[in-house]
Enzyme design. Structure first.
Site, PDB file in Angstrom:
ATOM      1  N   HIS A  65       3.295  -7.642   1.658  1.00 19.89           N
ATOM      2  CA  HIS A  65       2.605  -8.534   2.596  1.00 19.89           C
ATOM      3  C   HIS A  65       1.502  -9.339   1.924  1.00 19.89           C
ATOM      4  CE1 HIS A  65       0.126  -4.866   2.555  1.00 19.89           C
ATOM      5  NE2 HIS A  65      -0.898  -5.659   2.812  1.00 19.89           N
ATOM      6  N   ARG A 120      -1.399  -4.702  -6.240  1.00 18.91           N
ATOM      7  CA  ARG A 120      -1.200  -6.146  -6.261  1.00 18.91           C
ATOM      8  C   ARG A 120       0.063  -6.480  -7.033  1.00 18.91           C
ATOM      9  NH1 ARG A 120      -6.508  -7.575  -8.301  1.00 18.91           N
ATOM     10  NH2 ARG A 120      -7.559  -7.232  -6.327  1.00 18.91           N
ATOM     11  N   HIS A 155       0.835  -1.206   0.000  1.00 21.89           N
ATOM     12  CA  HIS A 155       0.000   0.000   0.000  1.00 21.89           C
ATOM     13  C   HIS A 155       0.867   1.252   0.000  1.00 21.89           C
ATOM     14  CE1 HIS A 155      -3.242  -2.722   0.858  1.00 21.89           C
ATOM     15  NE2 HIS A 155      -2.640  -3.132   1.956  1.00 21.89           N
ATOM     16  N   GLU A 173      -1.542  -0.308   7.938  1.00 23.17           N
ATOM     17  CA  GLU A 173      -2.467  -1.282   8.493  1.00 23.17           C
ATOM     18  C   GLU A 173      -1.767  -2.148   9.525  1.00 23.17           C
ATOM     19  OE1 GLU A 173      -3.547  -3.269   4.728  1.00 23.17           O
ATOM     20  OE2 GLU A 173      -2.685  -5.107   5.520  1.00 23.17           O
TER      21      GLU A 173
HETATM   22 ZN    ZN Z   1      -2.964  -5.034   2.761  1.00 23.66          ZN
END
Ligand code: ZN
Length: 314
Positions: free
Chosen positions: A172, A192, A98, A115
Site C-alpha cells: 500500500h 519500504r 507491514h 491498519e
Molecule cells: Zn502503512
C-alpha cells in the site's frame, strides 16, 4: 460520570509532510513538513501525554500501567495495543508493507501492524496504491527485482469519506493530496518497497527493506470485502461500524442533536474529525482525541460532532 481523558498529539516530520495538520486541526506543528500527528499512542517512539484533569502530565503508557481500571482491557498485551494517527500527505508516501505479530516479534521486537484509513479529505483525482498484480511468489520477486513498479502496483481512487482496510501483508501507499485518520496496532514497523527513487534534503535515498517486504507480502493480493455495518441511522445520528478485525473495531458517529449512546464496560478511544459540542458535559472539538473510561456507561452527546471511535476486540 468519569471524565474524558484528553491527550496531546505528537508530531512527526516526514519528507512527504505538509502544513494541513495546522490549517485543518489547529495543531501547533513544528514545521511545514509535518506528516503525522500521533493523536493516541503509547508507543516507545511517541508516547502521548494527558492534557487535562486528574491524570494530567502522565504519559499514556504510564496511565495504562498504573490505572488498569480506566481501561478494563481484555488485551493480553502488556503494552497499550492501539494507535490513532492523522496523516497529511502533501506528497506520496513510500510503497510499503507491514508484518504480522509473529514476524514483527521475531525480527523487530514490535507488534504487527494491521491498519485502516478513513479519508478525511482528498484532492480531486487523489489515489492510493492498494494491492499488486503478481499471481505467485516468483512473479512478485521478479517484478520487484526488475523495478517493474507500474506493472506490479495497483492504483485506486480515494475520496473523502472512503474507508480502506489494510491488513498485514497488503502492499500500500497513501498518495499526495490525502488527509487521513489511521487506526492501527501500536507498531512502528514498516518495510519500504519502493520510494519513487526520491532523495531527501541531504540528497540521500531512504532505506528500502526489500528482503523482509518480499517475505511478508500476501501473494496473491487479498482484496478486503468487509462491509460497513449500520448500527443506528436517523436524521439526528448516524452510527456505523467501519471495520472489525482481530484487534480492533472502528466506528463512525455523526451526531447532530442531543443523543445518548450506551457503551459496554471497556475503554473507547475517540477522535473528533468535524464539528464541536459536548460529550457528558465536557466540550469537545475537531482535532481532540480522548479516552472514554471503561466504567462510563453512556455517552450523552450535544452539538454537531463527527467522531471516529476505536476499541479493542478480545
Ligand atoms: Zn502503512
Amino acid at each position: 460520570m468519569k471524565e474524558l481523558i484528553f491527550l496531546e498529539p505528537i508530531f512527526k516530520e516526514r519528507i512527504w509532510g505538509g502544513n494541513r495538520l495546522a490549517t485543518e486541526f489547529g495543531y501547533n506543528i513544528p514545521n511545514n513538513k509535518t506528516g503525522e500527528a500521533w493523536v493516541i499512542s503509547a508507543h516507545k517512539n511517541g508516547d502521548c501525554q494527558v492534557k487535562n484533569g486528574t491524570y494530567k502530565g502522565l504519559k499514556l503508557s504510564q496511565l495504562w500501567q498504573q490505572y488498569p481500571k480506566i481501561f478494563n482491557s481484555s488485551s493480553k498485551n502488556a503494552e497499550f495495543p492501539l494507535m490513532v494517527k492523522i496523516i497529511d500527505a502533501a506528497d506520496d508516501l513510500s510503497v510499503q508493507v507491514h508484518p504480522n505479530d509473529e514476524f514483527a516479534k521475531t525480527h523487530e521486537n514490535d507488534l504487527g501492524k494491521e491498519e485502516c484509513w478513513y479519508i478525511l479529505d482528498a484532492e480531486p483525482n487523489a489515489e492510493i496504491i492498494y494491492g499488486h498484480t503478481a499471481k505467485n511468489k516468483d512473479e512478485l520477486d521478479s517484478m520487484i527485482d526488475n523495478n517493474q513498479w507500474n506493472k506490479l502496483l495497483v492504483n485506486t481512487s480515494a475520496q473523502k469519506g472512503d474507508f480502506f482496510n489494510v491488513p498485514t501483508g497488503t502492499v500500500h501507499a497513501i498518495k499526495k493530496g490525502l488527509l487521513i485518520l489511521e487506526v492501527q496496532q501500536s507498531s512502528d514497523t514498516t518495510y519500504r518497497l519502493y520510494d519513487y527513487d526520491r532523495r531527501d534534503d541531504k540528497g540521500d535515498l531512504r532505506e528500502l527493506h526489500l528482503d523482509k517486504a518480499k517475505q511478508v507480502i500476501n501473494v496473491p493480493h487479498d482484496n478486503d470485502t468487509q462491509q460497513c455495518k449500520v448500527i443506528k441511522s436517523n436524521n439526528l445520528i448516524t452510527h456505523m461500524r467501519l471495520l472489525q478485525n482481530n484487534y480492533f473495531s472502528v466506528e463512525l458517529i455523526r451526531n447532530t442533536s442531543t443523543n445518548i449512546i450506551n457503551k459496554p464496560n471497556q475503554y473507547w478511544l475517540a477522535s473528533v474529525i468535524n464539528g464541536n459540542g459536548q460529550i457528558n458535559n465536557q466540550m469537545v472539538r475537531k482535532g481532540d482525541s480522548f479516552i472514554i473510561q471503561s466504567s462510563t456507561k453512556e455517552l450523552r452527546f450535544s452539538g454537531n460532532i463527527e467522531l471516529i471511535i476505536t476499541y479493542e476486540v478480545s
